[in-house]
Enzyme design. Structure first.
Site, PDB file in Angstrom:
ATOM      1  N   HIS A 268       4.050   3.269  12.557  1.00 34.15           N
ATOM      2  CA  HIS A 268       3.139   4.264  13.133  1.00 34.15           C
ATOM      3  C   HIS A 268       3.788   5.103  14.227  1.00 34.15           C
ATOM      4  CE1 HIS A 268      -0.670   1.756  11.802  1.00 34.15           C
ATOM      5  NE2 HIS A 268       0.267   1.839  10.861  1.00 34.15           N
TER       6      HIS A 268
ATOM      7  N   GLU B  77      -5.001   1.681   2.598  1.00 35.38           N
ATOM      8  CA  GLU B  77      -4.956   0.487   3.448  1.00 35.38           C
ATOM      9  C   GLU B  77      -5.132   0.860   4.905  1.00 35.38           C
ATOM     10  OE1 GLU B  77      -3.049  -2.484   6.128  1.00 35.38           O
ATOM     11  OE2 GLU B  77      -2.518  -0.394   5.812  1.00 35.38           O
ATOM     12  N   GLU B  78      -4.537   1.988   5.302  1.00 35.99           N
ATOM     13  CA  GLU B  78      -4.508   2.350   6.712  1.00 35.99           C
ATOM     14  C   GLU B  78      -5.868   2.766   7.256  1.00 35.99           C
ATOM     15  OE1 GLU B  78      -2.150   1.715   8.538  1.00 35.99           O
ATOM     16  OE2 GLU B  78      -0.230   1.884   7.500  1.00 35.99           O
TER      17      GLU B  78
ATOM     18  N   HIS C 111       0.833  -1.205   0.000  1.00 40.37           N
ATOM     19  CA  HIS C 111       0.000   0.000   0.000  1.00 40.37           C
ATOM     20  C   HIS C 111       0.866   1.252   0.000  1.00 40.37           C
ATOM     21  CE1 HIS C 111       0.580   0.868   4.349  1.00 40.37           C
ATOM     22  NE2 HIS C 111       0.471  -0.443   4.539  1.00 40.37           N
TER      23      HIS C 111
ATOM     24  N   ASP D 252       6.511   0.851   6.981  1.00 34.99           N
ATOM     25  CA  ASP D 252       5.102   0.531   6.753  1.00 34.99           C
ATOM     26  C   ASP D 252       4.515   1.437   5.675  1.00 34.99           C
ATOM     27  OD1 ASP D 252       2.550  -0.503   7.006  1.00 34.99           O
ATOM     28  OD2 ASP D 252       2.096   0.580   8.836  1.00 34.99           O
TER      29      ASP D 252
ATOM     30  N   ASP E  75      -0.303   4.405   1.098  1.00 33.46           N
ATOM     31  CA  ASP E  75      -0.665   5.406   2.106  1.00 33.46           C
ATOM     32  C   ASP E  75       0.062   5.139   3.418  1.00 33.46           C
ATOM     33  OD1 ASP E  75      -2.354   3.078   2.307  1.00 33.46           O
ATOM     34  OD2 ASP E  75      -3.595   4.156   3.752  1.00 33.46           O
TER      35      ASP E  75
ATOM     36  N   GLU F  17       4.056  -6.338   4.076  1.00 36.94           N
ATOM     37  CA  GLU F  17       4.010  -5.644   5.366  1.00 36.94           C
ATOM     38  C   GLU F  17       5.228  -6.045   6.201  1.00 36.94           C
ATOM     39  OE1 GLU F  17       2.043  -3.372   6.526  1.00 36.94           O
ATOM     40  OE2 GLU F  17       0.124  -3.492   5.457  1.00 36.94           O
TER      41      GLU F  17
END
Length: 391
Positions: free
Chosen positions: A364, A141-142, A77, A109, A79, A169
């Site tokens: 994150h 995705e997030e 992904h 990520d 985003d 991931e």
């Protein structure tokens, strides 16, 4: 520390470009997609863009090798999560390289994996491939794995269904064959209001919501004590959970509204949709009749908020054996967090594993980073995939 080899250095350079695009989910990812598409087009790789309904975001698919034969998908992904309020020590969208790490939002990520995909394109072209490798870049995705669903609906119509998918991931290149399914539901209890001195004449929405919340808590206890088990998870059973409640204004007014959010994270042995349906059925058949006897307009509303399909790939599946071979691993595991991998099976029936560079422990966070050595290990994984698709 020694300088990285040319391939790893190129991967780092690509990753620095990718981090430079602020693709927080609330923003457009089109500048990044434009850059990736232009890079691939310059290399002679045809791409297919799948825009969303707003025209502000898009998925991208590129195919190397014969598109009319079954092959493999590398998927990631584009985003990233927000940086608001986090104590970054540098600009999160200006990559910093030091101490053998690349630091920046999305470094692990999961733009590190995207950089590896792009860095390995020349090797894919030089192979040449007798089975195709598809590069999939998704959006959003997030915020609930939104973009990949439209990408996969299109992939489901391909004449040659892929043999397997590797979702990159961050797993530190460990082979992950499962994660829990997740459903998030917003429940609103509708009551009637009155002065609190007349409370018995009204339907208290907080009381109604509390009764349903208690039922969900009891259900969670039953799963914990006597539910099905999957020992590969750190929490080896299904977990219903209430995470937020809102209702009422002041204590001397009977509240006519109360809402709460609950989620279900289910192991493969349990059906999350059946669990949420049973919770709603309890509200309809046990709680609503008493509420509506006092006020016909009272009751409950249920609104889905998000859905993550679970991943439960069989350990003996061919794609698992390949992933272990490519990663140089003998073991497999399951993880608590969700990914897009489950949707590959539920929408396209393509078996998937999760295996990518970086540690989820860095995702994150402020000053997110990925070890450059992890990027090199991921490139080696893809190189072995190329050799498999060449032979």
């Amino acid at each position: 520390m020694p300088s990285p080899d040319p391939l790893t250095a190129e991967t780092v350079a690509i990753l620095r470009h990718l981090i430079g695009f602020d693709t927080v989910s609330r923003k457009s990812n089109l500048p990044l997609i434009d850059w990736v598409e232009a890079r691939l087009a310059a290399a002679g790789v045809a791409c297919h863009r799948i825009p969303d309904a707003t025209g502000q975001k898009a998925n991208l698919i590129a195919t190397l090798g014969p598109a009319d034969r079954p092959g493999y998908v590398l998927s990631g992904h584009t985003d990233v999560v927000p940086v608001d309020g986090q104590p970054w020590t540098h600009d999160p969208f200006a990559a910093r390289v030091h101490d053998g790490r690349v630091c920046g939002r999305g470094a692990c990520d999961m733009k590190g994996f995207l950089a590896c995909m792009l860095a390995m394109v020349p090797a894919m072209q030089a192979a040449p491939l007798t089975r195709p490798i598809h590069l999939a870049f998704s959006h959003d995705e997030e915020v609930g794995c939104i973009g990949v669903r439209t990408l996969l609906r299109e992939m489901a119509g391909w004449p040659a269904r892929p043999l397997g998918c590797f979702v990159g991931e961050p797993t530190q290149m460990e082979v992950v064959i499962g994660h829990k399914a997740k459903r998030t539901i917003r429940v609103t209890a509708r009551g009637t209001t009155a002065h609190s001195s007349l409370a018995p004449t009204a339907v208290n929405a907080i009381h109604a919501a509390a009764r349903l919340i208690a039922h969900i808590a009891d259900l969670a206890d039953r799963f914990r004590t006597s539910g099905a088990r999957d020992a590969l998870y750190d929490i080896p059973f299904t977990t219903p959970h209430v995470g937020a409640v809102e209702g009422g204004e002041v204590v001397n007014i009977v509240p006519d509204r109360c809402s709460f959010l609950y989620e279900v994270r289910a192991i493969g042995a349990d059906d999350p949709d059946a669990i949420t349906a049973a919770i709603e059925a309890h509200a309809r058949t046990v709680l609503e009749p008493a509420m509506q006897a006092a006020a016909p307009e009272a009751g409950f509303d249920f609104a889905p908020v998000s859905q993550i399909d679970g991943l439960d790939t069989a350990p003996e599946a061919g794609v698992v054996a390949l992933a272990k071979s490519f990663a140089g691993k003998n073991a497999h595991s399951k993880v608590a967090y969700g990914t897009e991998a489950g949707f590959f099976h539920s929408i396209t029936h393509v078996p998937a594993v999760v295996c990518g560079p970086g540690s989820i422990a860095q995702a994150h966070k402020a000053d997110e980073f990925i070890e450059i050595a992890e990027l090199a290990r991921c490139n080696a994984f893809i190189a072995r995939l190329i050799a498999h698709c060449r032979d």
